[in-house]
Motif scaffolding. Structure first.
Motif, PDB file in Angstrom:
ATOM      1  N   LEU A 368       0.834  -1.191   0.000  1.00 57.20           N
ATOM      2  CA  LEU A 368       0.000   0.000   0.000  1.00 57.20           C
ATOM      3  C   LEU A 368       0.871   1.244   0.000  1.00 57.20           C
ATOM      4  CD1 LEU A 368      -2.637  -0.911   2.751  1.00 57.20           C
ATOM      5  CD2 LEU A 368      -2.975  -0.981   0.277  1.00 57.20           C
ATOM      6  N   VAL A 369       0.437   2.255  -0.721  1.00 64.81           N
ATOM      7  CA  VAL A 369       1.040   3.585  -0.634  1.00 64.81           C
ATOM      8  C   VAL A 369      -0.035   4.519  -0.102  1.00 64.81           C
ATOM      9  CG1 VAL A 369       1.939   5.566  -1.933  1.00 64.81           C
ATOM     10  CG2 VAL A 369       2.762   3.251  -2.437  1.00 64.81           C
ATOM     11  N   GLY A 370       0.311   5.293   0.906  1.00 64.47           N
ATOM     12  CA  GLY A 370      -0.646   6.215   1.493  1.00 64.47           C
ATOM     13  C   GLY A 370      -0.108   7.627   1.533  1.00 64.47           C
ATOM     14  N   TRP A 371      -0.989   8.567   1.790  1.00 63.43           N
ATOM     15  CA  TRP A 371      -0.588   9.975   1.934  1.00 63.43           C
ATOM     16  C   TRP A 371      -1.035  10.459   3.310  1.00 63.43           C
ATOM     17  CZ3 TRP A 371      -4.575  13.665   2.397  1.00 63.43           C
ATOM     18  CH2 TRP A 371      -5.844  13.210   2.051  1.00 63.43           C
ATOM     19  N   TRP A 372      -0.283  11.396   3.842  1.00 64.14           N
ATOM     20  CA  TRP A 372      -0.532  11.882   5.194  1.00 64.14           C
ATOM     21  C   TRP A 372      -1.568  12.992   5.172  1.00 64.14           C
ATOM     22  CZ3 TRP A 372      -0.010  10.425   9.980  1.00 64.14           C
ATOM     23  CH2 TRP A 372      -0.103  11.354  11.014  1.00 64.14           C
ATOM     24  N   ASP A 373      -2.634  12.800   5.932  1.00 60.97           N
ATOM     25  CA  ASP A 373      -3.683  13.801   6.078  1.00 60.97           C
ATOM     26  C   ASP A 373      -3.459  14.533   7.396  1.00 60.97           C
ATOM     27  OD1 ASP A 373      -5.928  15.331   6.351  1.00 60.97           O
ATOM     28  OD2 ASP A 373      -7.355  13.727   5.962  1.00 60.97           O
ATOM     29  N   GLU A 375      -5.085  16.906   8.770  1.00 61.96           N
ATOM     30  CA  GLU A 375      -6.300  17.266   9.495  1.00 61.96           C
ATOM     31  C   GLU A 375      -6.755  16.131  10.399  1.00 61.96           C
ATOM     32  OE1 GLU A 375      -9.325  18.633   6.886  1.00 61.96           O
ATOM     33  OE2 GLU A 375      -8.180  20.342   6.157  1.00 61.96           O
ATOM     34  N   THR A 376      -6.758  14.911   9.881  1.00 65.25           N
ATOM     35  CA  THR A 376      -7.182  13.765  10.690  1.00 65.25           C
ATOM     36  C   THR A 376      -6.001  13.044  11.318  1.00 65.25           C
ATOM     37  OG1 THR A 376      -7.111  12.284   8.767  1.00 65.25           O
ATOM     38  CG2 THR A 376      -9.182  13.424   9.215  1.00 65.25           C
ATOM     39  N   GLU A 377      -4.774  13.440  10.938  1.00 63.06           N
ATOM     40  CA  GLU A 377      -3.545  12.786  11.397  1.00 63.06           C
ATOM     41  C   GLU A 377      -3.624  11.272  11.173  1.00 63.06           C
ATOM     42  OE1 GLU A 377      -2.837  14.254  15.442  1.00 63.06           O
ATOM     43  OE2 GLU A 377      -1.422  15.674  14.559  1.00 63.06           O
ATOM     44  N   THR A 378      -3.867  10.929   9.921  1.00 60.08           N
ATOM     45  CA  THR A 378      -3.940   9.522   9.529  1.00 60.08           C
ATOM     46  C   THR A 378      -3.232   9.336   8.194  1.00 60.08           C
ATOM     47  OG1 THR A 378      -6.069   9.905   8.436  1.00 60.08           O
ATOM     48  CG2 THR A 378      -6.131   9.065  10.698  1.00 60.08           C
ATOM     49  N   TRP A 379      -2.783   8.104   7.955  1.00 50.20           N
ATOM     50  CA  TRP A 379      -2.313   7.705   6.634  1.00 50.20           C
ATOM     51  C   TRP A 379      -3.522   7.219   5.843  1.00 50.20           C
ATOM     52  CZ3 TRP A 379       2.245   9.034   4.874  1.00 50.20           C
ATOM     53  CH2 TRP A 379       3.316   9.210   5.755  1.00 50.20           C
ATOM     54  N   ARG A 380      -3.739   7.820   4.650  1.00 51.13           N
ATOM     55  CA  ARG A 380      -4.906   7.488   3.840  1.00 51.13           C
ATOM     56  C   ARG A 380      -4.462   6.967   2.479  1.00 51.13           C
ATOM     57  NH1 ARG A 380      -8.951  12.535   4.154  1.00 51.13           N
ATOM     58  NH2 ARG A 380      -9.977  11.208   2.605  1.00 51.13           N
ATOM     59  N   THR A 381      -5.325   6.137   1.885  1.00 53.93           N
ATOM     60  CA  THR A 381      -5.000   5.542   0.582  1.00 53.93           C
ATOM     61  C   THR A 381      -5.920   6.012  -0.530  1.00 53.93           C
ATOM     62  OG1 THR A 381      -6.384   3.616   1.105  1.00 53.93           O
ATOM     63  CG2 THR A 381      -4.043   3.460   1.661  1.00 53.93           C
ATOM     64  N   ASP A 382      -6.988   6.753  -0.214  1.00 50.13           N
ATOM     65  CA  ASP A 382      -7.855   7.252  -1.276  1.00 50.13           C
ATOM     66  C   ASP A 382      -7.093   8.268  -2.113  1.00 50.13           C
ATOM     67  OD1 ASP A 382      -8.138   8.670   1.341  1.00 50.13           O
ATOM     68  OD2 ASP A 382      -9.163  10.155   0.083  1.00 50.13           O
ATOM     69  N   GLY A 383      -7.287   8.236  -3.409  1.00 51.63           N
ATOM     70  CA  GLY A 383      -6.562   9.135  -4.309  1.00 51.63           C
ATOM     71  C   GLY A 383      -5.260   8.551  -4.809  1.00 51.63           C
ATOM     72  N   VAL A 384      -4.897   7.363  -4.324  1.00 49.36           N
ATOM     73  CA  VAL A 384      -3.672   6.685  -4.765  1.00 49.36           C
ATOM     74  C   VAL A 384      -4.082   5.397  -5.473  1.00 49.36           C
ATOM     75  CG1 VAL A 384      -1.477   5.659  -4.069  1.00 49.36           C
ATOM     76  CG2 VAL A 384      -2.397   7.620  -2.814  1.00 49.36           C
ATOM     77  N   SER A 385      -3.534   5.157  -6.641  1.00 45.33           N
ATOM     78  CA  SER A 385      -3.928   3.982  -7.422  1.00 45.33           C
ATOM     79  C   SER A 385      -2.723   3.392  -8.138  1.00 45.33           C
ATOM     80  CB  SER A 385      -5.007   4.356  -8.447  1.00 45.33           C
ATOM     81  OG  SER A 385      -4.521   5.352  -9.338  1.00 45.33           O
ATOM     82  N   ASP A 386      -2.945   2.223  -8.735  1.00 42.84           N
ATOM     83  CA  ASP A 386      -1.950   1.542  -9.566  1.00 42.84           C
ATOM     84  C   ASP A 386      -0.611   1.398  -8.834  1.00 42.84           C
ATOM     85  OD1 ASP A 386      -1.172   0.229 -11.846  1.00 42.84           O
ATOM     86  OD2 ASP A 386      -0.482   2.032 -12.889  1.00 42.84           O
ATOM     87  N   VAL A 387      -0.677   0.914  -7.592  1.00 47.47           N
ATOM     88  CA  VAL A 387       0.534   0.743  -6.789  1.00 47.47           C
ATOM     89  C   VAL A 387       1.259  -0.532  -7.228  1.00 47.47           C
ATOM     90  CG1 VAL A 387       1.449   0.423  -4.459  1.00 47.47           C
ATOM     91  CG2 VAL A 387      -0.508   1.938  -4.840  1.00 47.47           C
ATOM     92  N   LYS A 402      -2.812  13.183  -4.810  1.00 51.96           N
ATOM     93  CA  LYS A 402      -2.452  13.839  -3.557  1.00 51.96           C
ATOM     94  C   LYS A 402      -0.963  14.146  -3.587  1.00 51.96           C
ATOM     95  CE  LYS A 402      -6.596  13.346  -1.884  1.00 51.96           C
ATOM     96  NZ  LYS A 402      -7.486  14.519  -1.612  1.00 51.96           N
ATOM     97  N   LEU A 403      -0.619  15.366  -3.947  1.00 50.95           N
ATOM     98  CA  LEU A 403       0.784  15.759  -4.034  1.00 50.95           C
ATOM     99  C   LEU A 403       1.195  16.331  -2.679  1.00 50.95           C
ATOM    100  CD1 LEU A 403       0.949  17.256  -7.630  1.00 50.95           C
ATOM    101  CD2 LEU A 403       1.052  14.878  -6.847  1.00 50.95           C
ATOM    102  N   THR A 404       1.664  15.448  -1.842  1.00 49.03           N
ATOM    103  CA  THR A 404       2.019  15.781  -0.464  1.00 49.03           C
ATOM    104  C   THR A 404       2.962  14.698   0.048  1.00 49.03           C
ATOM    105  OG1 THR A 404       1.084  16.203   1.732  1.00 49.03           O
ATOM    106  CG2 THR A 404      -0.041  14.588   0.380  1.00 49.03           C
ATOM    107  N   SER A 405       3.016  14.483   1.343  1.00 50.57           N
ATOM    108  CA  SER A 405       3.875  13.442   1.918  1.00 50.57           C
ATOM    109  C   SER A 405       3.247  12.070   1.690  1.00 50.57           C
ATOM    110  CB  SER A 405       4.067  13.683   3.417  1.00 50.57           C
ATOM    111  OG  SER A 405       4.763  14.889   3.641  1.00 50.57           O
ATOM    112  N   CYS A 406       3.952  11.227   0.958  1.00 51.30           N
ATOM    113  CA  CYS A 406       3.482   9.875   0.650  1.00 51.30           C
ATOM    114  C   CYS A 406       4.498   8.870   1.191  1.00 51.30           C
ATOM    115  CB  CYS A 406       3.309   9.678  -0.850  1.00 51.30           C
ATOM    116  SG  CYS A 406       2.149  10.837  -1.622  1.00 51.30           S
TER     117      CYS A 406
END
Length: 660
Positions: A368-373, A375-387, A402-406
């Motif tokens: 899984l690849v996730g991005w850091w949210d 606001e919720t202080e969670t690692w999220r996977t929505d918006g990330v595909s074709d890993v 999601k162009l941020t911390s991944c």
């Protein structure tokens, strides 16, 4: 007359019925009073008997407490001797560290000394670098300081020194913040002088790397719609650009740091593995267009040159970066409103490829690849595909809006809870701890060898873990490096809900870790299936005396606890001490009588219930007297303090009883 006579009879009957009713009521009241009196007498009798039972049990517990206190006094000399030996070991280690730092002329501050850390922080703030390579070298030095401080954090946590731990964590946070500020400052410096970095093709692409940081920066001065891919072969970074970014006057910064300062705040079960890969869209400093007005970042024409001077407007972007949302909002629009509008129509994703550090072990078959949210202080996977994970190239590739911390993410409870574990001595000053996770993605268990002041990984035997297989290091450092590699064995109380377990009382688990470490030179120790069913104040395990050190291989240990012969003892540990339990792991259930003996009510009458209270000893070594041979007990008393302390630290940090 007949009518009057009949009415008299009816009245008489009514009077008789009323009298009977009143008599019945009086009788009921009398009976109710007698019943209440009897109930009161019974309640008073019960309360008196309960008070007497409580008095008897309190007296028994007081006598037991006095005996336990005397037992603890009886081993005070042994514990004092051991403490003196440990102080000598710690002093020698301190001298060795200081001597090595002296010989190496180490310019970094000693994280144990507050004055040196404060001086280091002040230097970083007051003397910003203007060269990318030097800046990253400073960032690398920061990570070396943090690495040393992290060992102190774990050690302070282990010994219960909360104030020292918080102080070290505060320094870690400040140093990491300064690292981010240094990288932002040098990025702004490069963007301010982007024209000076153009190559022959008019492209601006800057990169550099050190051990802990990889930095790549692409500046879009040409706005070439045919530009589809940013490739930085020196870093093995690839970014597939959406057309909108190829036409925008922006910069794309790709930053891979081999550490993760985000997961400590994560409110869900995920953690980053192999560090954090940040993709940032950055605004360019304002430049004067040929038409006159200043445009913030849409027009990026070269600065004006007059003779030997270069005239360029200086703004806050000369020392700070401005991160843009994706998709980039039109000029003059509200960034937050633009970001919110992306929920209706998702922008085209950016393709990212980056290499994982060589020490990372990918445990998930479908990573899984996730991005850091934030606001919720969670690692999220929505918006990330074709890993995709390329095992041969050891690279991750994915598409993201999601162009941020991944990061490559995995569950912190991937290896939790522990299905079982055992500890076996190989000599009187070395042991091997073996753990079988409940859902083990590895073909073999996790085994750690423990010696005099050090630990070393035995399995899994993977090339990426070679450093941990080859080198001896303190327990805290080994577990931290294992976690950084994706083998996470640093459970916290916040992981308990995700695991479906209830953490054990910290005082009990700490005392038990100490107990087990002391007897480990002469006993094999194993988990018990009954531990998970007990209350947080109760820990259960099994022990077996070692009489032949040539018979302590893993197969011997497994056979011993599988067969559970007479030499295998089941032990309960509470805060007050240890007790033997008449039960085996082979038994299908635990009897109600035994449960009552383990957790008796305060008014229990042992004689009336024909039960015998458990016999507690103040420590495990005292409990084993009479059950173990004198030679084994002598081995325990003369064992290396450095060995048993390393084992104590390892067992406690692994939280074997809370999560196993």
């Amino acid at each position: 007359m007949a009518k009057g006579k009949g009415g008299g009879k009816a009245a008489k009957k009514a009077a008789e019925a009323e009298a009977a009713r009143l008599a019945a009521e009086e009788e009921c009241t009398k009976l109710d009073g007698e019943r209440q009196k009897l109930e009161g007498e019974e309640q008073a009798k019960y309360e008196a008997e309960k008070a007497e039972r409580q008095r008897v049990e309190a007296a028994r517990l007081a006598m037991e407490s006095e005996r336990l206190h005397q037992e603890n006094d009886s081993i005070a000399f042994f514990l004092g001797t051991r403490a003196n030996a440990l102080r000598a070991v710690h002093l020698k280690l301190k001298d060795d560290v200081e001597w090595r730092r002296y010989l190496a002329c180490c310019p970094r501050p000693d994280p144990r000394l507050e004055c040196q850390i404060n001086g280091y922080l002040n230097t970083l703030q007051e003397n910003p670098e203007t060269e990318l390579e030097f800046t990253l070298e400073h960032c690398d030095d920061n990570e070396l300081v943090i690495g040393e401080a992290q060992e102190l954090v774990l050690a302070a946590e282990h010994f219960g020194n909360g104030s020292k731990r918080e102080k070290h964590l505060e320094y870690l946070s400040k140093i990491r913040s300064l690292t981010a500020a240094q990288i932002d400052r040098i990025t702004a410096h490069i963007l301010q002088r982007a024209d000076e970095f153009q190559n022959a093709k008019g492209e601006v692409q800057v990169q550099a790397q050190v051990d802990a940081v990889k930095f790549g920066l692409w500046v879009n001065l040409a706005k070439n719609p045919r530009m589809k891919t940013i490739e930085i072969p020196e870093l093995n970074f690839i970014s597939e650009l959406p057309k909108s970014l190829a036409l925008a006057s922006i910069a794309v910064r790709m930053l891979h740091v081999y550490y993760d300062e985000l997961t400590a705040r994560a409110q869900n079960e995920f953690m980053a593995v192999g560090g954090v890969f940040a993709v940032d869209l950055l605004a360019l400093p304002p430049r004067r267009s040929k038409r006159g007005p200043f445009v913030r970042y849409l027009l990026a024409l070269p600065p004006k040159k007059v003779k030997a001077w270069t005239l360029q407007q200086v703004t806050p972007l000369a020392t700070h970066v401005s991160k843009l949302p994706y998709p980039i909002p039109p000029a003059g629009s509200d960034h937050s409103m633009a970001a919110a509008s992306t929920t209706a129509t998702a922008p085209p994703p950016m393709g990212i490829t980056y290499p994982l550090p060589s020490h990372v072990l990918v445990l998930d078959t479908e990573p899984l690849v996730g991005w850091w949210d934030p606001e919720t202080e969670t690692w999220r996977t929505d918006g990330v595909s074709d890993v995709k994970y390329d095992d041969e190239a050891h690279t991750m590739s994915f598409q993201t809006i999601k162009l941020t911390s991944c990061a490559l993410i995995m569950s912190r409870i991937k290896l939790l809870p522990y299905a079982s574990w055992n500890l076996r001595p190989t000599t009187t000053s070395s042991s091997v701890l073996t753990i079988w996770p409940e859902h083990n993605p590895l073909p073999e268990p996790i085994s750690i060898e423990v010696g005099e002041g050090w630990c070393k990984l035995q399995s899994p035997n993977k090339p990426c873990l070679q450093e941990l297989l080859d080198n001896e290091m303190p327990p805290a450092l080994l577990l931290r490096k294992l976690s950084d590699s994706g083998v996470h064995l640093l459970p916290e109380n916040r992981d308990a809900d995700f695991c479906g377990v209830i953490p054990k009382n910290d005082d009990v688990e700490s005392k038990l870790s100490f107990d087990l470490a002391l007897i480990a030179p002469a006993f094999m120790i194993s988990s018990s299936k009954w531990n998970k069913e007990m209350e947080p104040e109760d820990c259960i395990f099994r022990v077996s005396e070692v009489t032949d050190y040539t018979r302590t291989e893993q197969r011997d240990c497994d056979k011993c606890f599988d067969k559970e012969k007479e030499n295998v003892l089941t032990v309960l540990r509470k805060d007050k001490g240890c007790a033997f339990l008449p039960i085996k792991d082979q038994d299908p259930t635990m009897s109600k009588d035994l449960l009552r003996r383990i957790t008796p009510p305060d008014d229990i009458s042992w004689e009336a219930e024909a039960l015998e209270p458990l016999y507690y000893a103040g420590s495990l070594s005292v409990l084993l007297k009479g059950k173990a041979s004198e030679s084994s007990l002598e081995t325990v008393e003369t064992a290396s303090a450095a060995f048993t302390e390393a084992l104590h630290h390892l067992i406690y940090t692994l939280r074997l009883f809370s999560f196993g």
